[in-house]
Design a protein around this motif. Structure first.
Motif, PDB file in Angstrom:
ATOM      1  N   SER B  75       0.850  -1.278   0.060  1.00 37.72           N
ATOM      2  CA  SER B  75       0.332   0.407   0.154  1.00 37.72           C
ATOM      3  C   SER B  75       0.801   1.168  -0.131  1.00 37.72           C
ATOM      4  CB  SER B  75      -1.205  -0.417   1.162  1.00 37.72           C
ATOM      5  OG  SER B  75      -1.247  -1.513   1.084  1.00 37.72           O
ATOM      6  N   TYR B  76       0.074   2.351  -0.096  1.00 33.67           N
ATOM      7  CA  TYR B  76       1.081   3.538  -0.384  1.00 33.67           C
ATOM      8  C   TYR B  76       1.256   4.104   1.275  1.00 33.67           C
ATOM      9  CZ  TYR B  76       0.057   4.424  -5.369  1.00 33.67           C
ATOM     10  OH  TYR B  76       0.063   4.860  -6.825  1.00 33.67           O
ATOM     11  N   THR B 110      13.252   8.527  -0.196  1.00 34.67           N
ATOM     12  CA  THR B 110      13.439   8.029  -0.949  1.00 34.67           C
ATOM     13  C   THR B 110      15.201   7.504  -1.704  1.00 34.67           C
ATOM     14  OG1 THR B 110      11.807   7.939  -2.591  1.00 34.67           O
ATOM     15  CG2 THR B 110      14.241   6.650  -3.593  1.00 34.67           C
ATOM     16  N   THR B 117      17.702  16.547  -2.558  1.00 30.45           N
ATOM     17  CA  THR B 117      17.290  17.279  -4.096  1.00 30.45           C
ATOM     18  C   THR B 117      15.925  17.479  -3.613  1.00 30.45           C
ATOM     19  OG1 THR B 117      18.087  15.356  -4.783  1.00 30.45           O
ATOM     20  CG2 THR B 117      16.147  16.833  -6.428  1.00 30.45           C
ATOM     21  N   LYS B 121      15.312  21.491  -3.478  1.00 27.59           N
ATOM     22  CA  LYS B 121      14.120  22.522  -4.652  1.00 27.59           C
ATOM     23  C   LYS B 121      13.407  23.702  -4.245  1.00 27.59           C
ATOM     24  CE  LYS B 121      12.482  20.009  -8.090  1.00 27.59           C
ATOM     25  NZ  LYS B 121      11.572  18.942  -8.303  1.00 27.59           N
ATOM     26  N   LEU B 295       5.385  19.259  -1.752  1.00 30.05           N
ATOM     27  CA  LEU B 295       6.182  18.815  -2.943  1.00 30.05           C
ATOM     28  C   LEU B 295       5.798  17.103  -3.257  1.00 30.05           C
ATOM     29  CD1 LEU B 295       7.828  19.171  -5.652  1.00 30.05           C
ATOM     30  CD2 LEU B 295       9.544  19.282  -3.858  1.00 30.05           C
ATOM     31  N   VAL B 298       2.412  14.985  -4.248  1.00 26.79           N
ATOM     32  CA  VAL B 298       2.568  14.869  -5.967  1.00 26.79           C
ATOM     33  C   VAL B 298       3.794  12.978  -5.975  1.00 26.79           C
ATOM     34  CG1 VAL B 298       3.035  15.779  -8.123  1.00 26.79           C
ATOM     35  CG2 VAL B 298       2.119  17.575  -6.723  1.00 26.79           C
ATOM     36  N   ARG B 299       4.579  13.733  -4.944  1.00 29.22           N
ATOM     37  CA  ARG B 299       5.158  12.144  -5.031  1.00 29.22           C
ATOM     38  C   ARG B 299       4.899  10.769  -5.186  1.00 29.22           C
ATOM     39  NH1 ARG B 299       6.739  14.953  -8.408  1.00 29.22           N
ATOM     40  NH2 ARG B 299       8.926  16.523  -8.409  1.00 29.22           N
ATOM     41  N   LEU B 300       3.503  11.246  -3.939  1.00 29.95           N
ATOM     42  CA  LEU B 300       2.879   9.844  -3.578  1.00 29.95           C
ATOM     43  C   LEU B 300       3.591   9.099  -2.288  1.00 29.95           C
ATOM     44  CD1 LEU B 300       2.026   7.760  -6.495  1.00 29.95           C
ATOM     45  CD2 LEU B 300       0.170   8.517  -5.437  1.00 29.95           C
ATOM     46  N   CYS B 301       4.338   8.227  -2.130  1.00 32.42           N
ATOM     47  CA  CYS B 301       5.765   8.073  -1.215  1.00 32.42           C
ATOM     48  C   CYS B 301       6.950   7.349  -1.405  1.00 32.42           C
ATOM     49  CB  CYS B 301       4.868   6.972  -0.169  1.00 32.42           C
ATOM     50  SG  CYS B 301       4.217   5.355  -1.271  1.00 32.42           S
ATOM     51  N   PRO B 302       8.332   7.224  -0.486  1.00 36.30           N
ATOM     52  CA  PRO B 302       8.780   6.546  -1.012  1.00 36.30           C
ATOM     53  C   PRO B 302       8.956   5.074  -0.280  1.00 36.30           C
ATOM     54  CG  PRO B 302       8.456   7.702   1.321  1.00 36.30           C
ATOM     55  CD  PRO B 302       7.291   7.788   0.789  1.00 36.30           C
ATOM     56  N   PRO B 303       9.378   4.082  -0.640  1.00 42.25           N
ATOM     57  CA  PRO B 303       9.023   2.884  -1.218  1.00 42.25           C
ATOM     58  C   PRO B 303       8.689   2.284   0.111  1.00 42.25           C
ATOM     59  CG  PRO B 303      11.293   3.532  -1.926  1.00 42.25           C
ATOM     60  CD  PRO B 303      10.760   4.809  -2.134  1.00 42.25           C
TER      61      PRO B 303
END
Lengths: 448, 448
Positions: B75-76, B110, B117, B121, B295, B298-303
């Motif tokens: 799951s996310y 991640t 990064t 940003k 931000l 938008v990237r959902l989640c880290p693994p």
């Protein structure tokens, strides 16, 4: 929930049902056993000696580990991804499309989002005189608008045809293109097929038209095909852009630039958490390819566990293998269930006065159009909310059902929608749909 | 290898030794058993019934799974990361520093690269009149220069003091800052401690000076502390910026903005492939925090698998737990080995005429200074290569040893270095060092 609480209404429900995100396992879908067996074997290779794991899973795990540095998921892979996994992806694409695929054109990614972000970043940074335009469908998946805005590119909207089951009409592409030419340089055309949030499955004819248009206008095609295994309507079939491109002949297949995306997160595996994905790029300009390689190498590599999950998505048990029967049963159960729920959702929504829902041909969402009375629109304005946001907040407040307002995806001015997943188990989904119906009828009365 | 081949020299070696990348498991380091056991249990929860897994590993796995949607790594998670893992990270930081840490300030990432990064940003996109300056050490880890360039920010170099074991001198920070003010707005100060590629461990005094400087100049501190477990010199200790910041009193701890980074990739776990990491942010401006959350979403989640690995890095077996003894043995073996190899590398390099190597106090690299005769510099120019790139290509061609030229990290004009990992097993490392010595002596003769 915080914003809901701000409205100051008591909560007459016992459970929040999160129908807002395409996260199958969070809604109770069980992982495909074979995938998890291979992943466990790769994670803890001592298990390769255990009699409780099937031989075909061990074979897959050994193959993956042998391609990893130090035979371990704990080593960095090449930035482009583990070689043998890229080979398996290429073999999958070749089988799927009946046209060749080259492992060199495959890039493993941290989910599809990462691939889409990366390629857009490179395509946009070309540095011409005017800003780069990126054409996206409306409604769209908000990753696109967010990345375009982050990259300071211009979002060029083309509208899907709701009256025609959210079909993509090439005349609308032309209109959008011509308008955009006045203020930017449209270079990229994004397609989501099957559609998110709209659930349509593009016809082969329509894909041909789009490819011809991209060829004419020298557009880079970006095909988001993460729902390729999620097709439910018996009249629909998934056609990959790659396949159609090749079948249209060498004039197209050697000229049109295409990146297509797939993921471990959707389909029948639903492994969102592993953040696995790939992209295949065709006809990429060598200079762009150089930039891509450079950008990827700074980011080291996608998670190797997600790469391994991707391997199983593209290389599941084959007929005759020990795990095949169980795999087939699990796959059919997940997809059969989704098809049932797609039909159920369409039917039940269309029973509600003031809701219209196109057929859910694919993907995992309904995107029904909802009638919002003008008094409710005024009430929303008083709360400084988009009308469909107001609607969704009320729905959440009163029923505990969490869906996403259409304004988050874009929609034609004056129309309102929401996106709801079909992922809750059947009985719960029926409850959800009944609650939405009751809510909607009450809402119409309240603001009549 | 392709460029090497262009030089047209035959290859008098049987094996390429990749001493160019900090990838411990690729060089044969074994994973920590406990971490992999927990990961396997999380991956395939059927194993929770297996008697071959220790109870403390099962307990950890259950705790992680209970915090995951659908009790599954598939799951996310929330974009910020799984709650209980952020709690474990906060508890780790509190234990490490003796000052409180708030799970709300922890963001799982991640790998550290992703965190660095992301935060850069946001900090750079402030949109003032002049471009944002980001101060980075020279030599630096090239992620920094790459991201700064991608973001169109200004790289502001401060030089580490090679004569003083790569120490960071605050007067040099002042010099760099004053010069930079002429053409940009320096807002961020990046520190890598222990150093990559330089291997120094910053003294407590030096950290205080840097914090005071950041406080004076209102700089956002970015502390890359991924090598915090990799300290070998008996005279050195790792001090986190967070700890020193708090110990300097409330004037500092409530004002200085700090983001610090950790990772699953280094330390004694060496789990690069899982792409796990976290950042802790202190005193982040609410507006910046809002942008960060946006931000990340938008990237959902880290693994989620990487998040689980991070959990074990910060929450390993404790004394008295079933797995503790084996864990302690494995950890001490890895770190003891690295300490031996750090000393060996320093000593053997310093035996070679024309090579000078500072003590490897921490991290996992040597960054020796090499004398390159002027005839070799000319030869390099004829090949359109930086002199140290020419040197490293020749080394690769003649010995199969792959190291990274100093010019990839930055170095004082007219000085030359290379970065070599100390990750090969001891006997192989001895061979490597002997081969470098022989090569260097021959190289000096050839270009005398």
């Amino acid at each position: 929930m915080q914003r809901a609480a701000l409205l100051g209404i008591k909560k007459p429900f016992t459970e929040v049902i999160r129908a807002n995100i395409g996260d199958a396992q969070a809604m109770g879908q069980q992982p495909i056993t074979f995938l998890r067996q291979v992943m466990a074997l790769c994670t803890y290779p001592n298990l390769l000696d255990s009699p409780s794991f099937p031989e075909d899973a061990k074979k897959r795990a050994r193959r993956i580990l042998q391609a990893c540095g130090g035979n371990s998921l704990g080593s960095y892979s090449a930035s482009q991804g583990v070689n043998c996994i890229r080979e398996d992806v290429a073999a999958y694409i070749s089988r799927r499309d009946g046209v060749p695929a080259d492992p060199d054109n495959i890039y493993l990614t941290t989910g599809a989002s990462d691939g889409i972000t990366t390629i857009l970043k490179i395509l946009v940074s070309g540095g011409g005189k005017s800003r780069t335009g990126v054409m996206i469908p409306i409604p769209q998946y908000p990753l696109y608008s967010a990345v375009i805005s982050e990259l300071d590119a211009i979002q060029v909207n083309y509208y899907l045809d709701e009256e025609n089951c959210w079909a993509l009409n090439v005349n609308e592409l032309r209109r959008a293109m011509q308008e955009a030419r006045n203020h930017c340089d449209p270079k990229v055309l994004c397609i989501i097929n099957p559609g998110n949030p709209t659930g349509q499955v593009q016809s082969r004819k329509c894909i041909e038209d789009v490819i011809h248009f991209a060829w004419e206008e020298k557009l880079f095609l970006l095909a988001d095909e993460v729902y390729q295994d999620n097709v439910y309507s018996p009249d629909c079939r998934f056609h990959s852009f790659k396949k159609v491109l090749y079948e249209m002949g060498p004039e197209y297949s050697s000229n049109v630039e295409l990146a297509s995306f797939h993921s471990t997160s959707k389909g029948y595996m639903g492994e969102c958490g592993y953040r696995g994905g790939y992209m295949e790029v065709i006809n990429l300009h060598p200079e762009i390819k150089g930039q891509l390689v450079k950008l990827l190498s700074v980011r080291l590599c996608p998670p190797v566990s997600g790469q391994a999950a991707m391997d199983i998505v593209v290389n599941p048990p084959a007929p005759g293998e020990e795990s095949f029967e169980q795999f087939r049963r699990e796959k059919e159960s997940v997809l059969g269930n989704l098809a049932t729920k797609a039909k159920l959702t369409e039917d039940l929504f269309n029973e509600v006065p003031g809701i219209h829902c196109n057929p859910l041909q694919g993907a995992m969402y309904a995107f029904p159009r909802i009638f919002i009375p003008s008094k409710a629109v005024e009430a929303a304005q008083a709360h400084k909310m988009a009308p469909d946001m107001f609607y969704c907040m009320k729905l959440l407040e009163e029923t505990g059902i969490c869906v996403v307002p259409g304004s988050g995806f874009g929609q034609r001015e004056g129309t309102y929608h929401f996106r709801m997943t079909i992922l809750p188990p059947v009985e719960k989904l029926k409850t959800v749909l009944r609650k939405v119906k009751d809510f909607h009828i009450k809402f119409l009365e309240q603001y009549a």
